[in-house]
Design a protein around this motif. Structure first.
Motif, PDB file in Angstrom:
ATOM      1  N   ARG A 190     -30.654  -4.502  37.742  1.00 58.83           N
ATOM      2  CA  ARG A 190     -30.676  -3.783  39.018  1.00 58.83           C
ATOM      3  C   ARG A 190     -29.338  -4.058  39.680  1.00 58.83           C
ATOM      4  N   SER A 191     -28.588  -3.023  39.973  1.00 58.83           N
ATOM      5  CA  SER A 191     -27.221  -3.201  40.470  1.00 58.83           C
ATOM      6  C   SER A 191     -27.255  -3.466  41.974  1.00 58.83           C
ATOM      7  N   PRO A 192     -26.133  -3.919  42.546  1.00 57.82           N
ATOM      8  CA  PRO A 192     -26.091  -4.166  43.993  1.00 57.82           C
ATOM      9  C   PRO A 192     -26.349  -2.875  44.780  1.00 57.82           C
ATOM     10  N   ASP A 193     -26.024  -1.710  44.188  1.00 59.33           N
ATOM     11  CA  ASP A 193     -26.284  -0.446  44.889  1.00 59.33           C
ATOM     12  C   ASP A 193     -27.649   0.125  44.508  1.00 59.33           C
ATOM     13  N   ASP A 194     -28.520  -0.772  43.987  1.00 54.94           N
ATOM     14  CA  ASP A 194     -29.918  -0.449  43.731  1.00 54.94           C
ATOM     15  C   ASP A 194     -30.140   0.606  42.656  1.00 54.94           C
ATOM     16  N   GLU A 195     -29.297   0.610  41.659  1.00 50.02           N
ATOM     17  CA  GLU A 195     -29.537   1.457  40.499  1.00 50.02           C
ATOM     18  C   GLU A 195     -30.002   0.575  39.353  1.00 50.02           C
ATOM     19  N   TYR A 196     -30.701   1.172  38.398  1.00 49.80           N
ATOM     20  CA  TYR A 196     -31.234   0.408  37.265  1.00 49.80           C
ATOM     21  C   TYR A 196     -30.531   0.819  35.979  1.00 49.80           C
ATOM     22  N   ALA A 205     -40.195  -1.941  39.703  1.00 52.50           N
ATOM     23  CA  ALA A 205     -38.854  -1.978  40.301  1.00 52.50           C
ATOM     24  C   ALA A 205     -38.607  -3.300  41.023  1.00 52.50           C
ATOM     25  N   ASP A 206     -39.683  -3.893  41.546  1.00 52.53           N
ATOM     26  CA  ASP A 206     -39.534  -5.154  42.283  1.00 52.53           C
ATOM     27  C   ASP A 206     -39.447  -6.374  41.370  1.00 52.53           C
ATOM     28  N   ASP A 207     -39.700  -6.181  40.099  1.00 54.81           N
ATOM     29  CA  ASP A 207     -39.634  -7.334  39.180  1.00 54.81           C
ATOM     30  C   ASP A 207     -38.210  -7.872  39.067  1.00 54.81           C
ATOM     31  N   ILE A 208     -37.245  -7.016  39.380  1.00 56.15           N
ATOM     32  CA  ILE A 208     -35.845  -7.440  39.253  1.00 56.15           C
ATOM     33  C   ILE A 208     -35.239  -7.566  40.644  1.00 56.15           C
ATOM     34  N   ASP A 209     -34.651  -8.712  40.923  1.00 58.69           N
ATOM     35  CA  ASP A 209     -33.956  -8.884  42.192  1.00 58.69           C
ATOM     36  C   ASP A 209     -32.711  -8.006  42.200  1.00 58.69           C
ATOM     37  N   GLU A 210     -32.242  -7.717  43.389  1.00 55.52           N
ATOM     38  CA  GLU A 210     -31.000  -6.955  43.489  1.00 55.52           C
ATOM     39  C   GLU A 210     -29.872  -7.755  42.833  1.00 55.52           C
ATOM     40  N   GLU A 211     -29.006  -7.066  42.118  1.00 55.20           N
ATOM     41  CA  GLU A 211     -27.893  -7.706  41.417  1.00 55.20           C
ATOM     42  C   GLU A 211     -28.403  -8.803  40.482  1.00 55.20           C
TER      43      GLU A 211
END
Ligand SMILES: Cc1cc2nc3c(=O)[nH]c(=O)nc-3n(C[C@H](O)[C@H](O)[C@H](O)COP(=O)(O)OP(=O)(O)OC[C@H]3O[C@@H](n4cnc5c(N)ncnc54)[C@H](O)[C@@H]3O)c2cc1C
Lengths: 402, 103
Positions: free
Chosen positions: B32-38, B10-16
């Motif tokens: 990864r969306s700004p609201d932390d969905e994938y 999950a941490d491999d992708i920065d937010e947004e």
């Protein structure tokens, strides 16, 4: 019944037709284009795949039909009669218009030297097919003009086993629209790939088999391509009494001096209040101006505002630029060994331009953010731009101070 | 039967933001969306063979690195010319700190 008539079915004209519909225009929309077949994209013509230039249509017949847009392909507009609001077509018909858009593009500038008829140019799919069928493995090709199209073509043709020589009249390649530090890296790559680039030379004459330079030197050539820029198509507008100034002069709403006639894309010279006339020759500009003109044809009052964006692909290198990138850059952002971006700030520390070069699309994300930063007109510190760990998105949306 | 593939942490992708994920000759983009969905879509833009992972994520939109075509990466819907064909989308779930996609 008269409706919207768009002359020129390139990137700009097609976008305008769809935009007029998207804006709710429900009368007739007719696209008149003198090339035959579906409208197609030009950028792939200098970036072909292994099979040669692929025809990449801008839209399908179904998409045109779904929006009730009539495409008259292979039909030229010969004359505009502003008194009767009609366009005389090459078929002999008169097409009446309520509002008219000229999206007639530009044509390759011709050489004026003796034998210039031996040089081919690259603008249409026919031009591309001719070049790629003649410039085969082992061909000696001379490209006159070291601009973006000449260099893209050179990259493509050495890859196909051509011996390529580029002749440039100016002191440096890409002198017009690419920041010199990036231009130099592109040139070094061309030289490493075996392209010969000769600057400060003038062509005296072209014969069937050679290019002769002023001073006497002669370069053998199986194919000569002139890539010395384009000139806006203005004859149709000029004959109709519309203002011309390095293109068809329009205001920021893309309207000519006739309130019912607009011009957009490569042929349009926009008269910005305060800035004077500016004409752009990029695909994104054609798209954007087309959309604005299309909406205005449908009765909206949108205005066109720079910045304009462009890209160029040579070998595995991707160049992208946005806005004004003349003079010395204010900040350099190094993303990796082979990807860097130059930023240009004005006196108020607002970003006015950026250009980057890297392998593939390495600079794309930051150039897109630069585009948004230019539009946002926020003040930026050069140090933030230079630090590759600063996410440019953060500069766009500053964290509110608590 | 569902075929869930462990794609990344999950941490491999920065937010947004977005990354590329390749699997068995196919290529995907995971967001990864700004609201932390994938979310997960096909990797290549439907306009030209350009990988979307080099593009820009703003809110719920991915902009192609090349020609500024835009998609809503939650639905794959083409949102701006020159793209007119939607992207394929794939279910995503997060288990612990792993992101799994169903393809
Ligand atoms: C080989 C090549 C590569 C390029 N690569 C890039 C790139 O990588 N990046 C980039 O940003 N830009 C690139 N460009 C530039 C970009 O393609 C142009 O800016 C864009 O095509 C302009 O669109 P337009 O619709 O204004 O004009 P055009 O594409 O020129 O279309 C105008 C159309 O109007 C037609 N027409 C003219 N007069 C008449 C008439 N009287 N009646 C009927 N029809 C008429 C013309 O035949 C033409 O089909 C490239 C251009 C070329 C030629």
């Amino acid at each position: 019944m008269s409706g919207i008539v768009i002359i020129g079915a390139g990137e700009c004209g097609v976008r305008a037709a769809f935009a007029a519909r998207a804006n709710g225009f429900d009368g007739k929309v007719t696209l008149v284009g003198d090339e035959s077949g579906l409208p197609y994209e030009r950028p792939p013509l200098s970036k072909p795949d292994a099979n040669g230039a692929t025809l990449k249509p801008i839209c399908t017949t179904q998409m045109l039909a779904a929006k009730d847009i009539t495409l008259l392909d292979g039909v030229g507009a010969l004359r505009i009669d502003r008194d009767t609001s009609c366009v005389r077509l090459s078929t002999g018909e008169d097409l009446p218009y309520l509002r008219l858009l000229l999206a007639i593009g530009a044509s390759p500038r011709r050489l004026t030297c003796e034998g210039s008829e031996h040089a081919v140019t690259l603008r249409t799919i026919e031009d591309a097919n001719r070049i790629y069928s003649q410039a085969v493995n082992g061909s000696r090709t001379v490209i006159i003009g070291a601009g973006l199209i000449g260099l893209e073509l050179a990259a493509e043709l050495v890859g196909r086993g051509n011996k390529v020589t580029i002749l440039e009249a100016g002191p440096v390649p890409l002198g017009r629209n690419v920041p010199q530090p990036l231009a130099q890296r592109i040139v070094e790559r061309h030289i490493a790939e075996g392209v010969d680039i000769v600057c400060n030379v003038e062509v005296a004459r072209i014969s069937g088999r050679a290019v002769e330079l002023v001073g006497g030197q002669s370069i053998a050539a199986d194919l000569v391509v002139a890539a010395i820029g384009v000139v806006p198509n203005t004859d149709l507008a000029q004959a109709a009494g519309l203002y011309i100034g390095n293109g068809i002069v329009v205001d920021e709403a893309l309207r000519t001096n006739d309130t019912n006639i607009f011009a957009a894309g490569d042929c349009a010279s926009v008269n910005f209040s305060g800035l004077g006339l500016q004409r752009f020759e990029t695909w994104q500009n054609a798209q954007l101006q087309g959309e604005i003109a299309g909406r205005n044809l449908a009765g909206a009052s949108g205005v066109f505002q720079p910045p304009v964006w462009f890209w160029s692909d040579q070998y595995d290198l991707g160049l992208q630029g946005v806005g004004q990138t003349n003079g010395t850059a204010t900040a350099l952002r190094t993303l990796s060994d082979d990807a860097e971006i130059l930023f240009y700030l004005n006196n108020s520390n607002q970003l006015v331009g950026a250009a980057g070069l890297g392998v593939g699309n390495a600079v794309a994300k930051d150039i897109k953010l630069a585009h948004k930063l230019i539009e946002a007109k926020v003040a930026i510190e050069a140090a933030h731009l230079e630090d590759p760990t600063t996410n440019l998105k953060k500069l766009l949306r500053p964290v509110p101070a608590n | 039967m569902a075929n869930w593939i462990d794609a990344c942490s999950a941490d491999d992708i920065d937010e947004e933001d977005v990354i590329r994920f390749d699997h068995e000759g196919r290529t995907f983009a995971i967001y990864r969306s700004p609201d932390d969905e994938y979310f997960c879509t096909d990797g290549l833009c439907t306009h030209e063979n350009v990988h979307l992972a080099d593009g820009l994520v703003m809110d719920h939109t991915i902009e192609c690195p090349k020609h500024n075509g835009q998609f809503d990466y939650r639905t794959g819907e083409a949102a701006r010319a020159p793209v007119c064909v939607n992207l394929g989308v794939y279910p995503v779930k997060v288990e612990g700190d792993r992101v799994l996609i169903e393809i």
